[in-house]
Write a protein that holds these residues in place. Structure first.
Motif, PDB file in Angstrom:
ATOM      1  N   LEU A   1       0.831  -1.200   0.000  1.00 22.03           N
ATOM      2  CA  LEU A   1       0.000   0.000   0.000  1.00 22.03           C
ATOM      3  C   LEU A   1       0.869   1.255   0.000  1.00 22.03           C
ATOM      4  O   LEU A   1       0.642   2.189  -0.768  1.00 22.03           O
ATOM      5  N   VAL A   2       1.883   1.264   0.867  1.00 23.65           N
ATOM      6  CA  VAL A   2       2.770   2.430   0.951  1.00 23.65           C
ATOM      7  C   VAL A   2       3.531   2.638  -0.357  1.00 23.65           C
ATOM      8  O   VAL A   2       3.712   3.777  -0.815  1.00 23.65           O
ATOM      9  N   GLN A   3       3.972   1.552  -0.982  1.00 27.04           N
ATOM     10  CA  GLN A   3       4.697   1.681  -2.243  1.00 27.04           C
ATOM     11  C   GLN A   3       3.828   2.323  -3.320  1.00 27.04           C
ATOM     12  O   GLN A   3       4.297   3.164  -4.103  1.00 27.04           O
ATOM     13  N   LEU A   4       2.560   1.932  -3.385  1.00 30.92           N
ATOM     14  CA  LEU A   4       1.654   2.525  -4.375  1.00 30.92           C
ATOM     15  C   LEU A   4       1.429   4.006  -4.090  1.00 30.92           C
ATOM     16  O   LEU A   4       1.383   4.834  -5.017  1.00 30.92           O
ATOM     17  N   VAL A   5       1.283   4.362  -2.823  1.00 28.13           N
ATOM     18  CA  VAL A   5       1.080   5.762  -2.476  1.00 28.13           C
ATOM     19  C   VAL A   5       2.322   6.582  -2.807  1.00 28.13           C
ATOM     20  O   VAL A   5       2.232   7.683  -3.376  1.00 28.13           O
ATOM     21  N   LYS A   6       3.494   6.064  -2.482  1.00 29.45           N
ATOM     22  CA  LYS A   6       4.736   6.778  -2.787  1.00 29.45           C
ATOM     23  C   LYS A   6       4.926   6.942  -4.293  1.00 29.45           C
ATOM     24  O   LYS A   6       5.521   7.912  -4.755  1.00 29.45           O
ATOM     25  N   ALA A   7       4.414   5.981  -5.054  1.00 29.95           N
ATOM     26  CA  ALA A   7       4.533   6.050  -6.518  1.00 29.95           C
ATOM     27  C   ALA A   7       3.539   7.033  -7.129  1.00 29.95           C
ATOM     28  O   ALA A   7       3.576   7.285  -8.338  1.00 29.95           O
ATOM     29  N   GLY A   8       2.634   7.585  -6.304  1.00 29.05           N
ATOM     30  CA  GLY A   8       1.693   8.579  -6.791  1.00 29.05           C
ATOM     31  C   GLY A   8       0.392   8.022  -7.319  1.00 29.05           C
ATOM     32  O   GLY A   8      -0.376   8.742  -7.978  1.00 29.05           O
ATOM     33  N   VAL A   9       0.119   6.736  -7.035  1.00 29.75           N
ATOM     34  CA  VAL A   9      -1.121   6.131  -7.516  1.00 29.75           C
ATOM     35  C   VAL A   9      -2.328   6.812  -6.900  1.00 29.75           C
ATOM     36  O   VAL A   9      -3.356   7.014  -7.553  1.00 29.75           O
ATOM     37  N   GLY A  10      -2.222   7.181  -5.619  1.00 33.24           N
ATOM     38  CA  GLY A  10      -3.342   7.835  -4.958  1.00 33.24           C
ATOM     39  C   GLY A  10      -3.024   8.110  -3.503  1.00 33.24           C
ATOM     40  O   GLY A  10      -1.881   7.986  -3.063  1.00 33.24           O
ATOM     41  N   TRP A  11      -4.053   8.478  -2.753  1.00 32.31           N
ATOM     42  CA  TRP A  11      -3.905   8.720  -1.326  1.00 32.31           C
ATOM     43  C   TRP A  11      -4.463   7.525  -0.559  1.00 32.31           C
ATOM     44  O   TRP A  11      -5.164   6.681  -1.113  1.00 32.31           O
ATOM     45  N   ALA A  12      -4.137   7.440   0.754  1.00 29.16           N
ATOM     46  CA  ALA A  12      -4.575   6.286   1.532  1.00 29.16           C
ATOM     47  C   ALA A  12      -4.627   6.629   3.006  1.00 29.16           C
ATOM     48  O   ALA A  12      -4.104   7.661   3.450  1.00 29.16           O
ATOM     49  N   MET A  13      -5.276   5.746   3.750  1.00 24.76           N
ATOM     50  CA  MET A  13      -5.247   5.793   5.211  1.00 24.76           C
ATOM     51  C   MET A  13      -4.333   4.678   5.681  1.00 24.76           C
ATOM     52  O   MET A  13      -4.550   3.512   5.342  1.00 24.76           O
ATOM     53  N   VAL A  14      -3.292   5.023   6.437  1.00 21.37           N
ATOM     54  CA  VAL A  14      -2.335   4.024   6.896  1.00 21.37           C
ATOM     55  C   VAL A  14      -2.300   3.985   8.417  1.00 21.37           C
ATOM     56  O   VAL A  14      -2.368   5.027   9.077  1.00 21.37           O
ATOM     57  N   SER A  15      -2.216   2.773   8.959  1.00 16.18           N
ATOM     58  CA  SER A  15      -2.120   2.591  10.414  1.00 16.18           C
ATOM     59  C   SER A  15      -0.679   2.687  10.853  1.00 16.18           C
ATOM     60  O   SER A  15       0.230   2.215  10.158  1.00 16.18           O
ATOM     61  N   SER A  16      -0.462   3.269  12.025  1.00 19.37           N
ATOM     62  CA  SER A  16       0.886   3.426  12.566  1.00 19.37           C
ATOM     63  C   SER A  16       0.897   3.027  14.031  1.00 19.37           C
ATOM     64  O   SER A  16       0.122   3.549  14.828  1.00 19.37           O
ATOM     65  N   VAL A  17       1.796   2.085  14.381  1.00 13.35           N
ATOM     66  CA  VAL A  17       1.889   1.623  15.763  1.00 13.35           C
ATOM     67  C   VAL A  17       2.548   2.665  16.646  1.00 13.35           C
ATOM     68  O   VAL A  17       2.120   2.936  17.762  1.00 13.35           O
ATOM     69  N   ASN A  18       3.603   3.277  16.166  1.00 15.54           N
ATOM     70  CA  ASN A  18       4.374   4.202  17.004  1.00 15.54           C
ATOM     71  C   ASN A  18       4.301   5.652  16.526  1.00 15.54           C
ATOM     72  O   ASN A  18       5.175   6.454  16.827  1.00 15.54           O
ATOM     73  N   GLN A  19       3.265   5.985  15.769  1.00 16.47           N
ATOM     74  CA  GLN A  19       3.000   7.341  15.286  1.00 16.47           C
ATOM     75  C   GLN A  19       3.970   7.805  14.210  1.00 16.47           C
ATOM     76  O   GLN A  19       3.818   8.893  13.663  1.00 16.47           O
ATOM     77  N   GLU A  20       4.963   6.980  13.864  1.00 17.91           N
ATOM     78  CA  GLU A  20       5.898   7.368  12.813  1.00 17.91           C
ATOM     79  C   GLU A  20       5.352   6.936  11.455  1.00 17.91           C
ATOM     80  O   GLU A  20       4.780   5.866  11.310  1.00 17.91           O
ATOM     81  N   VAL A  21       5.545   7.796  10.463  1.00 15.61           N
ATOM     82  CA  VAL A  21       5.077   7.526   9.109  1.00 15.61           C
ATOM     83  C   VAL A  21       6.268   7.654   8.166  1.00 15.61           C
ATOM     84  O   VAL A  21       7.166   8.470   8.394  1.00 15.61           O
ATOM     85  N   ASP A  22       6.286   6.835   7.123  1.00 13.70           N
ATOM     86  CA  ASP A  22       7.359   6.864   6.133  1.00 13.70           C
ATOM     87  C   ASP A  22       7.667   8.314   5.735  1.00 13.70           C
ATOM     88  O   ASP A  22       6.762   9.097   5.410  1.00 13.70           O
TER      89      ASP A  22
END
Length: 291
Positions: free
Chosen positions: A224-245
């Motif tokens: 999911l993150v790879q597709l978002v980084k590639a610009g396919v679209g936006w997303a909702m991502v879960s984070s255990v420790n509040q850190e995001v790519d």
């Protein structure tokens, strides 16, 4: 068969440079260490130390045998430690499952600690959909799992509510939404939404999460993150420790009035008390989530 105690005295004397220092290191009398080394020399038929000077010096034969002695002692100690763990109920194998929408990277240090603590134990890790995890736990194929809470299924497993994971609305840094100062609901609807393929279209979570008529569904957090980084679209991502790519841009769309969270549970087999390994993961994951 050569006893490990004799090899330990040999190694300690070689490491410390004297029989008296080796005795202090091992908690044995000088005479015991010296006698054990002499007995080892008799059994091997070689002289390990030259005793002519003030301090014993390793002979060429002693130098040659030193590394092998350490391997034998380490192996015996590891074998004994593993046998003790097994006798105390530590399993020979431990299977840990994590929901596929979670970045497993945050759990990797716990796996390393467990491997160092119980080196005999074969650790098996899997990332699966929620339904696959529930089935695996019910069939006793998974010892412990980290998964979103699902009401109505607890008759098949034991569970503990662990805490909430943050959910962030993100896009790639080159995506058109990343350049907007404010993001409206209409903006989100006009761009493709990348969505977890694990979501059941009948679930309330699915219905509340889907905003765009254009969808791209994919299995797994990494994909999911790879597709978002590639610009396919936006997303909702879960984070255990509040850190995001760091390659993702966190958005604050109009519909987000409060923090978005998802409740997660640890689950395991029905009517089974937690063993030492499960308790280790339970306590550390709970600490990780609630920090």
């Amino acid at each position: 068969m050569i006893k490990p105690d004799l090899l330990k005295c040999f190694i300690a004397a070689a490491d410390t440079g004297s029989f008296s220092a080796a005795g202090r290191l091992l908690g044995k009398h000088l005479a015991t260490v010296s006698g054990n080394v002499a007995r080892l020399e008799d059994e091997l038929g070689v002289q390990l130390f030259n005793r002519e000077g003030k301090y014993p010096q390793l002979t060429e034969a002693g130098l040659n045998l030193y590394d092998g002695a350490k391997v034998v002692v380490d192996s015996v100690e590891r074998f004994t430690r593993n046998a003790v763990h097994l006798s105390e109920g530590v399993p020979a194998r431990f299977t840990f499952a994590v929901h596929e929408d979670i970045d497993f990277q945050v759990f990797a240090p716990l796996v390393k600690q467990a491997q160092q603590r119980w080196p005999h134990m074969r650790i098996q890790i899997s990332q699966q959909s929620a339904s696959a995890i529930f089935n695996a736990v019910r069939e006793h194929e998974v010892d412990l799992a980290f998964t979103p809470s699902l009401e109505g299924n607890s008759q098949f497993y034991e569970f503990q509510a662990i805490g909430h994971c943050d959910v962030h609305v993100v896009c790639g840094k080159q995506h058109p939404l990343a350049r907007k100062q404010s993001v409206s609901n209409d903006d989100l609807m006009s761009h493709t939404q990348v969505l977890s393929a694990d979501m059941n279209q009948q679930d309330a979570l699915y219905k509340s999460s889907v905003m765009s008529p254009s969808l791209c569904c994919v299995n797994g957090h990494t994909n999911l993150v790879q597709l978002v980084k590639a610009g396919v679209g936006w997303a909702m991502v879960s984070s255990v420790n509040q850190e995001v790519d760091s390659n993702l841009k966190i958005l604050s769309p109009d519909f987000v009035q409060t923090s978005l969270t998802v409740q997660y549970d640890l689950i395991w087999q029905k009517n089974q008390p937690l063993n030492e390994v499960q308790q280790f993961f339970q306590s550390n994951i709970k600490r990780l989530i609630n920090n």
